[in-house]
Design an enzyme around this catalytic site. Structure first.
Site, PDB file in Angstrom:
ATOM      1  N   ARG A  42       0.814  -1.222   0.000  1.00 26.35           N
ATOM      2  CA  ARG A  42       0.000   0.000   0.000  1.00 26.35           C
ATOM      3  C   ARG A  42       0.847   1.271   0.000  1.00 26.35           C
ATOM      4  O   ARG A  42       0.340   2.367  -0.196  1.00 26.35           O
ATOM      5  CB  ARG A  42      -0.967  -0.027   1.203  1.00 26.35           C
ATOM      6  CG  ARG A  42      -2.047  -1.089   1.067  1.00 26.35           C
ATOM      7  CD  ARG A  42      -2.713  -1.438   2.387  1.00 26.35           C
ATOM      8  NE  ARG A  42      -1.962  -2.428   3.164  1.00 26.35           N
ATOM      9  CZ  ARG A  42      -2.367  -2.942   4.328  1.00 26.35           C
ATOM     10  NH1 ARG A  42      -3.519  -2.559   4.839  1.00 26.35           N
ATOM     11  NH2 ARG A  42      -1.630  -3.835   4.962  1.00 26.35           N
ATOM     12  N   GLU A  72      -9.786 -10.141  11.028  1.00 28.53           N
ATOM     13  CA  GLU A  72      -9.297  -8.992  10.255  1.00 28.53           C
ATOM     14  C   GLU A  72     -10.492  -8.198   9.721  1.00 28.53           C
ATOM     15  O   GLU A  72     -11.518  -8.790   9.352  1.00 28.53           O
ATOM     16  CB  GLU A  72      -8.416  -9.467   9.096  1.00 28.53           C
ATOM     17  CG  GLU A  72      -7.086 -10.024   9.514  1.00 28.53           C
ATOM     18  CD  GLU A  72      -6.272  -9.039  10.351  1.00 28.53           C
ATOM     19  OE1 GLU A  72      -5.923  -7.965   9.847  1.00 28.53           O
ATOM     20  OE2 GLU A  72      -5.997  -9.342  11.528  1.00 28.53           O
ATOM     21  N   LYS A  91      33.318  25.934   1.738  1.00 31.72           N
ATOM     22  CA  LYS A  91      33.468  24.467   1.629  1.00 31.72           C
ATOM     23  C   LYS A  91      34.776  24.040   2.263  1.00 31.72           C
ATOM     24  O   LYS A  91      35.819  24.592   1.932  1.00 31.72           O
ATOM     25  CB  LYS A  91      33.446  24.062   0.158  1.00 31.72           C
ATOM     26  CG  LYS A  91      33.489  22.579  -0.054  1.00 31.72           C
ATOM     27  CD  LYS A  91      34.370  22.219  -1.227  1.00 31.72           C
ATOM     28  CE  LYS A  91      35.632  21.523  -0.781  1.00 31.72           C
ATOM     29  NZ  LYS A  91      36.531  21.166  -1.855  1.00 31.72           N
TER      30      LYS A  91
HETATM   31  C1  UD1 Z   1      -1.806  -6.451  11.156  1.00 31.46           C
HETATM   32  C2  UD1 Z   1      -2.731  -7.407  11.935  1.00 31.46           C
HETATM   33  C3  UD1 Z   1      -3.975  -6.649  12.376  1.00 31.46           C
HETATM   34  C4  UD1 Z   1      -3.564  -5.457  13.226  1.00 31.46           C
HETATM   35  C5  UD1 Z   1      -2.575  -4.578  12.478  1.00 31.46           C
HETATM   36  C6  UD1 Z   1      -2.003  -3.523  13.403  1.00 31.46           C
HETATM   37  C7  UD1 Z   1      -2.378  -9.618  10.990  1.00 31.46           C
HETATM   38  C8  UD1 Z   1      -2.922 -10.681  10.127  1.00 31.46           C
HETATM   39  N1  UD1 Z   1      -3.099  -8.501  11.066  1.00 31.46           N
HETATM   40  O1  UD1 Z   1      -2.480  -6.041   9.974  1.00 31.46           O
HETATM   41  O2  UD1 Z   1      -4.822  -7.482  13.121  1.00 31.46           O
HETATM   42  O3  UD1 Z   1      -4.717  -4.712  13.552  1.00 31.46           O
HETATM   43  O4  UD1 Z   1      -1.454  -5.348  11.980  1.00 31.46           O
HETATM   44  O5  UD1 Z   1      -1.165  -2.648  12.720  1.00 31.46           O
HETATM   45  O6  UD1 Z   1      -1.352  -9.820  11.604  1.00 31.46           O
HETATM   46  N2  UD1 Z   1       4.992  -8.944   7.827  1.00 31.46           N
HETATM   47  C9  UD1 Z   1       5.995  -9.888   7.711  1.00 31.46           C
HETATM   48  N3  UD1 Z   1       5.778 -10.950   6.905  1.00 31.46           N
HETATM   49  C10 UD1 Z   1       4.627 -11.149   6.227  1.00 31.46           C
HETATM   50  C11 UD1 Z   1       3.601 -10.194   6.363  1.00 31.46           C
HETATM   51  C12 UD1 Z   1       3.810  -9.095   7.186  1.00 31.46           C
HETATM   52  O7  UD1 Z   1       7.061  -9.732   8.302  1.00 31.46           O
HETATM   53  O8  UD1 Z   1       4.524 -12.164   5.506  1.00 31.46           O
HETATM   54  C13 UD1 Z   1       5.234  -7.758   8.693  1.00 31.46           C
HETATM   55  C14 UD1 Z   1       5.106  -6.439   7.941  1.00 31.46           C
HETATM   56  O9  UD1 Z   1       6.365  -6.035   7.422  1.00 31.46           O
HETATM   57  C15 UD1 Z   1       4.576  -5.482   9.006  1.00 31.46           C
HETATM   58  C16 UD1 Z   1       3.843  -6.390   9.975  1.00 31.46           C
HETATM   59  O10 UD1 Z   1       4.256  -7.710   9.685  1.00 31.46           O
HETATM   60  O11 UD1 Z   1       5.619  -4.823   9.675  1.00 31.46           O
HETATM   61  C17 UD1 Z   1       2.330  -6.274   9.818  1.00 31.46           C
HETATM   62  O12 UD1 Z   1       1.976  -6.561   8.483  1.00 31.46           O
HETATM   63  P1  UD1 Z   1       0.878  -5.699   7.720  1.00 31.46           P
HETATM   64  O13 UD1 Z   1       0.724  -6.249   6.352  1.00 31.46           O
HETATM   65  O14 UD1 Z   1       1.135  -4.266   7.877  1.00 31.46           O
HETATM   66  O15 UD1 Z   1      -0.432  -6.113   8.575  1.00 31.46           O
HETATM   67  P2  UD1 Z   1      -1.746  -5.266   8.745  1.00 31.46           P
HETATM   68  O16 UD1 Z   1      -2.617  -5.458   7.565  1.00 31.46           O
HETATM   69  O17 UD1 Z   1      -1.424  -3.882   9.136  1.00 31.46           O
HETATM   70 MG    MG Z   2       0.299  -2.808   9.120  1.00 30.05          MG
END
Ligand code: UD1
Ligand code: MG
Length: 463
Positions: A15, A154, A350
């Site tokens: 995003r 979610e 500089k």
């Molecule tokens: C996630 C939570 C949601 C919470 C929100 C809070 C899940 C499924 N959902 O959603 O419930 O309200 O955070 O901000 O956990 N990441 C990895 N590997 C992956 C996917 C993600 O390391 O395969 C890391 C991302 O880099 C990020 C974090 O996990 O730092 C959260 O991932 P993101 O995709 O932002 O989750 P949200 O949709 O925000």
């Molecule tokens: Mg997030």
């Protein structure tokens, strides 16, 4: 107590619509991942594991000063549940704090509160939540009739009824005992997204009848950053926190809305910061300074009573007490300006040392120069420091007077107390106490204008 930390930072950050990994996007000059790392440090974890994947090398490189971190690579980005599984082998028995790497506003105080509550209540799983229904995209905490947590759904998978009923949102920060980690294998792939959700662990632990708890904290602290608008919003909050801190320490901001102070900057008492100013990267500003509009000061140290006038740029330089820089001045890296110096309008410096009490008030370039004390550099003076291949030094000793529009062709030395007459091209060293003059002799043609006019008249009447 054995505490390990896992920071999830492997996600694509789709995003953000960017080639840069999401966690490296900056708020006030610092990657958002760094804020999370800094919030965790005071908890003194035995181990801090960062799960990387998308742009793994870039993330590692940017965090290279943080020697205490261990990195594990999540090969396929299969969701937050899979990310924690990847880190599992690195963790010793004990308590694990898991944080999403995209929530830079989290504070140590809240994390300590979460951990203390977790231990006091002998939970196996605790996680941060907040109540705010206006923010889309978060997981919703499900509770039964008795108010017990039963799971997280979610937002995108929640039914309209669930959206109406459950207004408590998941902050993405969890504390769990390592025993809970074995349940990660029981998380099923979400059929619509193809991901393993860490949030499913909440339902699994609840169904197993183990102690778990949602710990409510201020919404601001766990605002996640998923797009650039959210990045702007959290940056704005961080910016205000920093400015309020300096106001409390005796600094005046004429317009805090348009002043940007990086977290690593320090500012002395009674300094006044005008609008539209940028104080960046470890800059240190002394007491009683005035920073006028349009200034950007980066990685620099300013003493006490320094004035930076409008639209000046100072990079990797030092400025001594009582000096004035600008308006429209540029101090390029490695410039060391002494005390009570004046670097005035349209002056560029500089990699030069400028001695105490020296003045270069207008339209000057000083590059690779060593300038002594109480020197006067006239308007339009240029050190010619570059021959197209190499750089050379210009030495100007104490008390020298350089007349306007002079070029000092380096390497060259102007001895103590010498004068350089206006308009000189100085190619040879000038001995101390001498006058260097290099210009063709002036001739005055007396009556030349009149003669010209008479000549023109004569030509007209003869036509
Ligand atoms: C996630 C939570 C949601 C919470 C929100 C809070 C899940 C499924 N959902 O959603 O419930 O309200 O955070 O901000 O956990 N990441 C990895 N590997 C992956 C996917 C993600 O390391 O395969 C890391 C991302 O880099 C990020 C974090 O996990 O730092 C959260 O991932 P993101 O995709 O932002 O989750 P949200 O949709 O925000
Ligand atoms: Mg997030």
């Amino acid at each position: 107590m054995n505490l390990s930390v896992v920071i999830l930072a492997a996600g694509k950050g789709k995003r953000m619509k960017s080639l840069l990994p999401k966690v490296l996007h900056e708020a006030l000059g610092r990657p958002m991942l760094q804020y999370t790392i800094d919030a965790v440090k005071p908890l003194k974890p035995q181990k801090t594991v960062v799960v990387i994947g998308n742009g793994a090398e870039a993330v590692k490189k940017r965090m290279n000063g943080e020697d205490h971190l261990s990195f594990v690579v999540q090969e396929k980005l299969l969701g937050t549940g899979d990310a924690v599984s990847t880190a599992k082998k690195e963790l010793k028995k004990g308590t694990v704090l898991v944080l999403n790497g995209d929530c830079p506003l989290i504070t140590t105080k809240t994390l300590k509160g979460l951990l203390t509550n977790h231990r006091r209540n002998k939970n196996v799983l605790s996680f941060l939540t907040f109540i705010d229904d206006s923010m889309p995209g978060y997981g919703r905490v499900l509770r039964d009739e008795k108010g017990r947590v039963t799971g997280i759904v979610e937002d995108k998978h929640a039914t309209p009824e669930e959206k109406i009923k459950f207004k408590e949102l998941n902050g993405g920060v969890y504390v769990m005992e390592t025993d809970v980690l074995k349940h990660l294998d029981r998380i099923k792939m979400n059929s619509s997204s193809g991901e393993y959700y860490l949030t499913d662990i909440v339902g699994i632990v609840s169904r197993a009848g183990k102690r778990l708890e949602a710990y409510v904290c201020p919404a601001e602290e766990i605002s996640g950053v998923n797009n650039r608008e959210e990045l702007y919003k959290i940056s704005d909050i961080i910016k205000r926190r920093i400015i309020v801190k300096w106001m409390e320490n005796g600094v005046t901001f004429i317009d805090p809305d348009t002043a940007f102070v990086h977290p690593s900057v320090t500012i002395g008492r009674d300094t006044v910061i005008y609008p539209n100013t940028y104080l960046e990267d470890k800059t240190r500003i002394g007491k009683n300074c005035v920073i006028y509009p349009g200034a950007r000061i980066s990685e620099s140290v300013l003493g006490d009573g320094v004035t930076v006038k409008d639209n000046s740029l100072i990079e990797k330089s030092r400025v001594g007490n009582g000096s004035t820089i600008g308006p429209f001045a540029h101090l390029r890296p490695n410039s060391v300006i002494g005390r009570d110096v004046k670097i005035g309008n349209f002056v560029e410096v500089k990699k030069s040392n400028i001695g105490n009490g020296t003045k270069a008030s207008h339209l000057t370039y000083l590059g690779d120069a060593v300038v002594g004390k109480d020197v006067n550099i006239g308007a339009g003076t240029i050190t010619c420091n570059y021959d197209g291949k190499n750089k050379f030094t210009t030495v100007i000793e104490n008390g020298v007077f350089i007349g306007s529009d002079s070029q000092l062709v380096a390497p060259v030395k102007i001895g103590k107390g010498a004068y350089v007459a206006a308009g000189a091209t100085v190619t040879k060293d000038v001995p101390a106490g001498s006058l260097a003059i290099s210009r063709s002799k002036q001739q005055n043609l007396v009556g030349w204008v009149k003669q010209k006019q008479l000549k023109a008249k004569g030509e007209k009447s003869s036509k």
